[in-house]
Design a protein around this motif. Structure first.
Motif, PDB file in Angstrom:
ATOM      1  N   SER A  50       0.712  -1.096  -0.011  1.00 47.65           N
ATOM      2  CA  SER A  50      -0.140  -0.152  -0.174  1.00 47.65           C
ATOM      3  C   SER A  50       0.785   1.106  -0.028  1.00 47.65           C
ATOM      4  CB  SER A  50      -0.753   0.041   1.257  1.00 47.65           C
ATOM      5  OG  SER A  50      -1.661   1.089   1.093  1.00 47.65           O
ATOM      6  N   GLU A  51       1.865   1.294   0.788  1.00 54.69           N
ATOM      7  CA  GLU A  51       2.964   2.537   1.026  1.00 54.69           C
ATOM      8  C   GLU A  51       3.496   2.654  -0.307  1.00 54.69           C
ATOM      9  OE1 GLU A  51       2.880  -0.194   3.019  1.00 54.69           O
ATOM     10  OE2 GLU A  51       1.816   1.038   4.532  1.00 54.69           O
ATOM     11  N   GLU A  52       3.829   1.702  -1.123  1.00 50.63           N
ATOM     12  CA  GLU A  52       4.526   1.695  -2.514  1.00 50.63           C
ATOM     13  C   GLU A  52       3.545   2.333  -3.685  1.00 50.63           C
ATOM     14  OE1 GLU A  52       7.916  -1.544  -2.233  1.00 50.63           O
ATOM     15  OE2 GLU A  52       5.870  -2.293  -2.864  1.00 50.63           O
ATOM     16  N   VAL A  53       2.339   2.065  -3.507  1.00 47.50           N
ATOM     17  CA  VAL A  53       1.538   2.537  -4.371  1.00 47.50           C
ATOM     18  C   VAL A  53       1.335   4.193  -4.145  1.00 47.50           C
ATOM     19  CG1 VAL A  53      -0.903   2.583  -5.246  1.00 47.50           C
ATOM     20  CG2 VAL A  53       0.292   0.602  -4.839  1.00 47.50           C
ATOM     21  N   LEU A  54       0.924   4.488  -2.686  1.00 45.20           N
ATOM     22  CA  LEU A  54       0.712   5.756  -2.304  1.00 45.20           C
ATOM     23  C   LEU A  54       1.911   6.670  -2.684  1.00 45.20           C
ATOM     24  CD1 LEU A  54      -1.269   5.065   1.042  1.00 45.20           C
ATOM     25  CD2 LEU A  54      -2.230   5.531  -1.398  1.00 45.20           C
ATOM     26  N   ASP A  55       3.115   6.038  -2.289  1.00 49.82           N
ATOM     27  CA  ASP A  55       4.220   6.960  -2.655  1.00 49.82           C
ATOM     28  C   ASP A  55       4.478   7.149  -4.262  1.00 49.82           C
ATOM     29  OD1 ASP A  55       4.920   7.193   0.177  1.00 49.82           O
ATOM     30  OD2 ASP A  55       6.387   5.720  -0.360  1.00 49.82           O
ATOM     31  N   ALA A  56       4.063   6.308  -5.106  1.00 54.25           N
ATOM     32  CA  ALA A  56       4.119   6.426  -6.672  1.00 54.25           C
ATOM     33  C   ALA A  56       3.140   7.581  -6.864  1.00 54.25           C
ATOM     34  CB  ALA A  56       3.708   5.329  -7.063  1.00 54.25           C
ATOM     35  N   TYR A  57       1.899   7.614  -6.216  1.00 50.11           N
ATOM     36  CA  TYR A  57       0.819   8.554  -6.745  1.00 50.11           C
ATOM     37  C   TYR A  57       0.819   9.849  -5.659  1.00 50.11           C
ATOM     38  CZ  TYR A  57      -0.159   5.647 -10.374  1.00 50.11           C
ATOM     39  OH  TYR A  57      -0.061   4.571 -11.498  1.00 50.11           O
ATOM     40  N   ARG A  58       2.016  10.166  -4.762  1.00 45.96           N
ATOM     41  CA  ARG A  58       1.711  10.922  -3.644  1.00 45.96           C
ATOM     42  C   ARG A  58       1.314  12.254  -4.221  1.00 45.96           C
ATOM     43  NH1 ARG A  58       0.408  10.458   0.669  1.00 45.96           N
ATOM     44  NH2 ARG A  58       1.773   8.419   1.003  1.00 45.96           N
ATOM     45  N   ALA A  59       1.635  13.069  -5.138  1.00 43.97           N
ATOM     46  CA  ALA A  59       1.127  14.065  -5.632  1.00 43.97           C
ATOM     47  C   ALA A  59      -0.305  14.169  -5.940  1.00 43.97           C
ATOM     48  CB  ALA A  59       1.832  14.938  -6.641  1.00 43.97           C
ATOM     49  N   GLU A  60      -0.774  13.304  -6.581  1.00 42.11           N
ATOM     50  CA  GLU A  60      -2.196  13.055  -7.015  1.00 42.11           C
ATOM     51  C   GLU A  60      -3.050  12.801  -5.789  1.00 42.11           C
ATOM     52  OE1 GLU A  60       0.282  11.690  -8.469  1.00 42.11           O
ATOM     53  OE2 GLU A  60       0.169  11.907 -10.505  1.00 42.11           O
ATOM     54  N   VAL A  61      -2.509  11.846  -5.004  1.00 44.15           N
ATOM     55  CA  VAL A  61      -3.270  11.432  -3.712  1.00 44.15           C
ATOM     56  C   VAL A  61      -3.644  12.762  -2.680  1.00 44.15           C
ATOM     57  CG1 VAL A  61      -2.852  10.318  -1.641  1.00 44.15           C
ATOM     58  CG2 VAL A  61      -2.571   9.296  -3.675  1.00 44.15           C
ATOM     59  N   ASP A  62      -2.465  13.662  -2.620  1.00 47.24           N
ATOM     60  CA  ASP A  62      -2.212  14.586  -1.847  1.00 47.24           C
ATOM     61  C   ASP A  62      -3.365  15.915  -2.399  1.00 47.24           C
ATOM     62  OD1 ASP A  62      -0.498  13.537  -0.195  1.00 47.24           O
ATOM     63  OD2 ASP A  62       1.205  14.889  -0.546  1.00 47.24           O
ATOM     64  N   ARG A  63      -3.331  15.875  -3.370  1.00 45.36           N
ATOM     65  CA  ARG A  63      -4.574  16.970  -4.411  1.00 45.36           C
ATOM     66  C   ARG A  63      -5.963  16.606  -3.941  1.00 45.36           C
ATOM     67  NH1 ARG A  63      -2.248  16.880  -8.997  1.00 45.36           N
ATOM     68  NH2 ARG A  63      -3.598  15.477 -10.067  1.00 45.36           N
ATOM     69  N   VAL A  64      -6.034  15.196  -3.913  1.00 46.24           N
ATOM     70  CA  VAL A  64      -7.483  14.714  -3.743  1.00 46.24           C
ATOM     71  C   VAL A  64      -7.729  15.053  -2.355  1.00 46.24           C
ATOM     72  CG1 VAL A  64      -8.958  12.718  -3.483  1.00 46.24           C
ATOM     73  CG2 VAL A  64      -7.622  13.007  -5.543  1.00 46.24           C
ATOM     74  N   ILE A  65      -6.823  14.551  -1.297  1.00 45.62           N
ATOM     75  CA  ILE A  65      -6.921  14.661   0.077  1.00 45.62           C
ATOM     76  C   ILE A  65      -7.382  16.190   0.277  1.00 45.62           C
ATOM     77  CG2 ILE A  65      -5.803  14.714   2.226  1.00 45.62           C
ATOM     78  CD1 ILE A  65      -4.260  12.158   1.358  1.00 45.62           C
ATOM     79  N   ASP A  66      -6.447  17.097  -0.276  1.00 44.74           N
ATOM     80  CA  ASP A  66      -6.701  18.471   0.139  1.00 44.74           C
ATOM     81  C   ASP A  66      -8.000  19.065  -0.414  1.00 44.74           C
ATOM     82  OD1 ASP A  66      -4.165  18.676   1.192  1.00 44.74           O
ATOM     83  OD2 ASP A  66      -3.055  19.578  -0.437  1.00 44.74           O
ATOM     84  N   SER A  67      -8.443  18.582  -1.595  1.00 45.12           N
ATOM     85  CA  SER A  67      -9.665  19.033  -2.248  1.00 45.12           C
ATOM     86  C   SER A  67     -10.815  18.456  -1.633  1.00 45.12           C
ATOM     87  CB  SER A  67      -9.296  18.909  -3.953  1.00 45.12           C
ATOM     88  OG  SER A  67      -9.665  17.622  -3.977  1.00 45.12           O
ATOM     89  N   GLU A  68     -10.746  17.460  -1.145  1.00 47.75           N
ATOM     90  CA  GLU A  68     -12.059  16.511  -0.740  1.00 47.75           C
ATOM     91  C   GLU A  68     -11.968  16.472   0.791  1.00 47.75           C
ATOM     92  OE1 GLU A  68     -14.412  16.269  -3.080  1.00 47.75           O
ATOM     93  OE2 GLU A  68     -12.915  17.095  -4.492  1.00 47.75           O
ATOM     94  N   GLY A  69     -11.086  16.635   1.456  1.00 42.17           N
ATOM     95  CA  GLY A  69     -11.035  16.577   2.992  1.00 42.17           C
ATOM     96  C   GLY A  69     -10.903  14.902   3.427  1.00 42.17           C
ATOM     97  N   TYR A  70     -10.212  14.143   2.658  1.00 39.39           N
ATOM     98  CA  TYR A  70     -10.139  12.850   3.012  1.00 39.39           C
ATOM     99  C   TYR A  70      -9.132  12.611   4.508  1.00 39.39           C
ATOM    100  CZ  TYR A  70     -12.964  11.300  -0.757  1.00 39.39           C
ATOM    101  OH  TYR A  70     -13.997  11.074  -1.498  1.00 39.39           O
ATOM    102  N   ILE A  71      -9.383  11.783   5.315  1.00 36.14           N
ATOM    103  CA  ILE A  71      -8.257  11.533   6.391  1.00 36.14           C
ATOM    104  C   ILE A  71      -7.734  10.394   6.379  1.00 36.14           C
ATOM    105  CG2 ILE A  71      -9.845  13.165   7.848  1.00 36.14           C
ATOM    106  CD1 ILE A  71     -10.743  10.649   9.256  1.00 36.14           C
ATOM    107  N   LYS A  72      -8.242   9.323   5.754  1.00 28.98           N
ATOM    108  CA  LYS A  72      -7.854   7.774   5.408  1.00 28.98           C
ATOM    109  C   LYS A  72      -7.591   7.509   3.944  1.00 28.98           C
ATOM    110  CE  LYS A  72      -8.279   3.300   6.916  1.00 28.98           C
ATOM    111  NZ  LYS A  72      -9.375   2.281   7.488  1.00 28.98           N
ATOM    112  N   VAL A  73      -6.384   6.945   3.482  1.00 24.25           N
ATOM    113  CA  VAL A  73      -6.121   6.516   2.245  1.00 24.25           C
ATOM    114  C   VAL A  73      -5.445   5.363   2.179  1.00 24.25           C
ATOM    115  CG1 VAL A  73      -5.072   7.129  -0.014  1.00 24.25           C
ATOM    116  CG2 VAL A  73      -5.962   8.992   1.555  1.00 24.25           C
ATOM    117  N   ASP A  74      -5.644   4.572   1.553  1.00 22.18           N
ATOM    118  CA  ASP A  74      -4.971   3.205   1.212  1.00 22.18           C
ATOM    119  C   ASP A  74      -4.852   2.698  -0.021  1.00 22.18           C
ATOM    120  OD1 ASP A  74      -7.396   1.752   1.008  1.00 22.18           O
ATOM    121  OD2 ASP A  74      -7.341   0.795   2.833  1.00 22.18           O
ATOM    122  N   ALA A  75      -4.221   1.459  -0.344  1.00 19.83           N
ATOM    123  CA  ALA A  75      -4.285   0.968  -1.453  1.00 19.83           C
ATOM    124  C   ALA A  75      -4.328  -0.543  -1.313  1.00 19.83           C
ATOM    125  CB  ALA A  75      -2.767   1.214  -2.451  1.00 19.83           C
TER     126      ALA A  75
END
Length: 191
Positions: A50-75
């Motif tokens: 899960s960490e490797e997937v999230l790290d690979a897409y860190r910029a996109e994931v952070d953008r979604v978290i910032d715009s939608e207010g998510y507090i938990k993300v996994d792969a």
């Protein structure tokens, strides 16, 4: 490539829309508040954590978290294997989301690898969005939907949650999902 198929909810034999045009798909879904986006694919190991997937897409994931207010993300990953328990595990995972349900949280899902179909039941129509690698789909809270990962699930996807416990589906006890072509049929129809 993403495929959108639309039927009247009383006529699963006759598609009224069938398109692989991302702009058209995004435009149709936007009418219902459903976000559809495509991300540039990143290289991943054969069996990523899960960490490797999230790290690979860190910029996109952070953008979604910032715009939608998510507090938990996994792969999560599902991949066919020779494990004798795999068929039962795959069947159980598929059946868990194969009936119409709603939940009180948005469901954002990005496919880093593989495919799955989200079916949205909206205003007398069924919208099947066959998502493939690179697709991000956001199903708004309280949207009637179901998800089919096929009889041999094979995907890596990122999930976003507004709650540490994730969302809890409220199943509607309808037969709608059973009447429409499933993941395997939609994939086969493209060849």
């Amino acid at each position: 490539m993403t495929l959108l198929t639309v039927w009247d909810d009383t006529d699963p034999a006759t598609a009224t829309v069938r398109t692989e045009d991302p702009a058209e798909i995004g435009g149709i879904l936007k009418e219902f508040g459903v976000r559809f986006d495509r991300w540039q694919l990143q290289d991943l190991p054969a069996d990523p954590t899960s960490e490797e997937v999230l790290d690979a897409y860190r910029a996109e994931v952070d953008r979604v978290i910032d715009s939608e207010g998510y507090i938990k993300v996994d792969a999560i990953a599902m991949r066919p294997s020779d494990d004798p328990e795999w068929p039962a595990k795959a069947k159980a995972a598929r059946e868990k989301f194969l009936s119409e349900h709603t939940h009180d949280d948005d469901e954002d899902r990005f496919f880093a690898r593989g495919a799955g179909v989200f079916y949205l039941h909206l205003e007398g129509k069924v919208y099947a969005v066959l998502c493939e690698a690179g697709d991000l789909l956001s199903v708004p809270a309280n949207t009637t939907h179901w998800f089919d990962m096929g009889t041999s699930p094979d995907f890596v996807s990122i999930r976003f949650f507004h709650d540490d416990d994730g969302w809890i589906g409220e199943f509607l006890n309808t037969d709608t999902a059973e009447r429409f072509p499933g993941f395997d049929e939609l994939m086969a129809s493209r060849s």
